[in-house]
Design an enzyme around this catalytic site. Sequence first.
Site, short mmCIF file in Angstrom:
data_model
loop_
_atom_site.label_atom_id
_atom_site.label_comp_id
_atom_site.label_asym_id
_atom_site.label_seq_id
_atom_site.Cartn_x
_atom_site.Cartn_y
_atom_site.Cartn_z
N LYS A 47 28.84 11.53 55.53
CA LYS A 47 29.07 9.64 54.63
C LYS A 47 31.10 9.61 55.42
O LYS A 47 31.01 8.09 55.53
CB LYS A 47 28.87 10.17 53.65
CG LYS A 47 29.94 10.76 52.65
CD LYS A 47 30.34 11.52 51.00
CE LYS A 47 31.70 12.53 50.86
NZ LYS A 47 32.65 11.93 51.39
N THR A 48 31.72 9.69 55.56
CA THR A 48 32.83 9.97 56.30
C THR A 48 33.24 9.42 57.21
O THR A 48 33.38 8.28 58.22
CB THR A 48 33.66 11.52 56.02
OG1 THR A 48 32.99 11.70 55.27
CG2 THR A 48 35.27 10.54 56.69
N ASP A 234 35.73 5.57 49.32
CA ASP A 234 35.07 6.85 48.87
C ASP A 234 34.43 7.60 48.06
O ASP A 234 35.24 6.98 46.66
CB ASP A 234 35.71 7.08 50.43
CG ASP A 234 35.10 8.52 50.75
OD1 ASP A 234 34.06 8.41 50.53
OD2 ASP A 234 35.95 9.50 51.71
N GLU A 235 34.12 8.61 48.08
CA GLU A 235 33.90 9.32 46.64
C GLU A 235 33.61 8.52 45.55
O GLU A 235 34.54 8.49 44.24
CB GLU A 235 35.36 10.36 46.46
CG GLU A 235 35.43 11.17 47.67
CD GLU A 235 34.76 12.15 47.34
OE1 GLU A 235 33.37 11.91 47.00
OE2 GLU A 235 35.01 12.99 48.66
N GLN A 265 27.96 15.69 42.84
CA GLN A 265 28.75 16.05 43.40
C GLN A 265 29.69 15.15 42.23
O GLN A 265 31.17 15.86 43.26
CB GLN A 265 29.61 15.89 44.64
CG GLN A 265 28.63 16.21 45.72
CD GLN A 265 29.12 16.14 46.99
OE1 GLN A 265 30.04 17.08 47.76
NE2 GLN A 265 28.61 15.72 48.05
N ARG A 611 28.95 23.67 50.67
CA ARG A 611 29.40 23.67 51.82
C ARG A 611 29.36 24.58 52.74
O ARG A 611 30.48 25.03 53.12
CB ARG A 611 30.99 24.96 50.70
CG ARG A 611 31.77 23.77 49.70
CD ARG A 611 32.16 22.09 49.61
NE ARG A 611 30.59 21.37 49.54
CZ ARG A 611 30.24 19.90 49.87
NH1 ARG A 611 31.36 19.71 50.90
NH2 ARG A 611 30.07 19.45 49.47
#
Length: 753
Positions: A47-48, A234-235, A265, A611
């Site tokens: 995504k980043t 973002d996020e 998340q 992770r």
Amino acid sequence: MNTAEETSSKVREGEYFYLKSLNKPQLEAVKSLSGPLLILAGAGTGKTRVLITRLAHILVTKRALPSEVLAVTFTNKAAMEMKERVEKLIRRSTETMWIGTFHSLCARILRKHAEIVSLKTNFTILDTDDQTRLIKQVMEIKNIDLKRWPPRSMLSIIERWKDRGLSPTDVRDKEIGKFASGKSLTIYESYQQRLITLNAVDFGDLILHCLNIFKKSKDVLFEYQRKFKFILVDEYQDTNIAQSLWLKKIAFGQNNICCVGDDDQSIYAWRGAEVDNILNFEKDFSDARTIRLEENYRSTSHILSSASGLISHNKGRLGKTLWTSIDGGEKINIKSFWNGKDEAVSISEEIVRLQKKKSRLSEISILVRASFQMREFEERFMKMGLPYRVIGGPRFYERMEIRDAIAYFRVIIQSQDDLALERIINVPKRGVGKSTLQILYKHARSQGVCLYEAIQQIISTDELRPSLKNTLEDLLKQFERWRTEINSMEHSEFCAMVLDESGYMEMWQKDKSPDAEGRLENLKELVGAIREFDSLSSFIEHVSLVMENTENAKEDKINIMTLHSAKGLEFDTVFLPCWEEGNFPNQRSLDEGGEKSLEEERRLGYVGITRAKKRVYVSFAVNRFIYNQLVSCIPSRFVSEIPEEHVKEEESLLFDDQEGFSDQEDSFFSQEENFYKKSKIAPINITPGRKFPSSYKHKSKESDFVQEAVKIGEEVFHDKFGYGKIKSMQGNKLEIIFQTGIKKVLKSFIKKR
DNA sequence: CCATGACGCTTTTTT
DNA sequence: AGCGTCATGG
């Protein structure tokens, strides 16, 4: 450098080199440039990368100037990463771009239009410590029993209101609640008034004031609506209501907003984040599109399936089906231990094993639920000489000496900052104690002035005894003098001078306590840090907003951190210890938020597992020291929610160590019963036929194990020991004669024949 | 005003 | 256990 020509030549040739390695949905997410877009990006789906490429694409195709793009992140780390990667990608400085956190961007706007909300442009940004002291003062004035009504709780009530974009006048009666006998709203009002008097804001105010500016001045709002042609967020799952309102206001008109997030998340609801923002995106922004990124490039299929299996127990998800082409790999290792120490020992041994197999320590991470759980591992690693680093530990700028030093600077820059003045007025000791301070504050309040001004007024009278009057007079003179000198010298030199002349340095030099030396070191480091900034005020802005831990991630060390701070990171190997009911999911969390919190805890587990690239170790202990008391624990329900086919279960310790077990069994069971009594959540269902750990730990009513009476002499069955005869019983404890010998067993582990 | 001991609390955390 | 706050007494 020829960066500009090079980039534009690429454009003419239509090469867009940076688009080439994207997959289909990623490419679509980058190229869908008009209208609102929600990118639902699962863990590890890049995504980043998409966000950065999108930003680059907007600039390279000249759809907007760098100054016309707004990119909002949640953490400074993410903002820095974005800047760096964009610069690298398009080889252009990001200086004119508005890339930053909600708070820093709002601070920027607020400094420009401060007068609209009755502030001066040099307002102070308070830290938590200041906030607590301020709210305490306000509550004391209102005669609130601080023992019964903790200031911290009041502060969090205010924060939640601010998170929802509510100024005191917006709070409805029914929201007031029982806190402080219904005085919470008046406390909020006074607190806000005090902040204005202090020319200060807290973190929530940065957003809230900004919203109020937009409300009060349409011109200012239009200015930003026109300015920002493209907005990237973002996020998004971590935004609160105030932040989403802020985005909506700025995005209105151009309607080019792109939010990236993952509802699975969302782990910050407890501090006001609103998962509904992401769930309602399509309602909030008309003609919105949603693109899902579902190909995971990070983890093996066992890891991904385990995480998916766990998170599938949550309701109310937007739903994504993550997949990976990284096949096989190791199954999730699940292991139980007798106590926390055994767990730490075993994990450290496993790490040594991995190290021998040429694993880098920096690719290994231990993720815990709460930071106190790090200690066991730190101690163990220290003993073994294994290098480790703790991420998110105590921060440099939170140390007492650093705060004191900065308080001096704050008073110099902004004399209305009562909290800073109060902090250092008697540091070093000047004989200005509590009672003097009370006199000063009383005067300040009656005259409606700040503390600094109150002192100015009071020393022209004879209200104070001469010695005190002189000290205060000297102190003020000193501050006045510093103010005249501030621009006459290099700013870090100036700071060193202030620390010296105030006697603050001397105070620590004379101090004989063992940590005095370290504090002097820190102060030196502080002066060094200030040197790196253009001005003292930009340094202070940095301290209040960034507060980052300057960790050099390059050294080869094991990473220890909380699950929360692990978000956005990835490691080859992830250890997830302490998976016990009460701890994870966290009991307090459950008590406060019930089912909703349980789901957030589960998402935390999901974040933890995802992770990992190659290996995951989940573990729990049967006994654990909590506040120095040995407590029996039952494994987390999340353990049994990981699908069996992706798990490699190690033999249970309980069966191997009946001796040690028998000491604990009474508390073992009452613990479980208490747990379910206290918890608002019913005991979870087990997967029938699953031997470990659900079958004997998470018994539910459906369990076919013995719930009622058994008799002495009766023949019973035990999973591990087979058939046996009951020799004696004592409460839940049974002594049973098996073929292998007499064992002590809990009643609940026994089946009737 | 300051030192001392009793009491009590103890999730996550970024800005 | 370990830290921080608060009340008490010098």
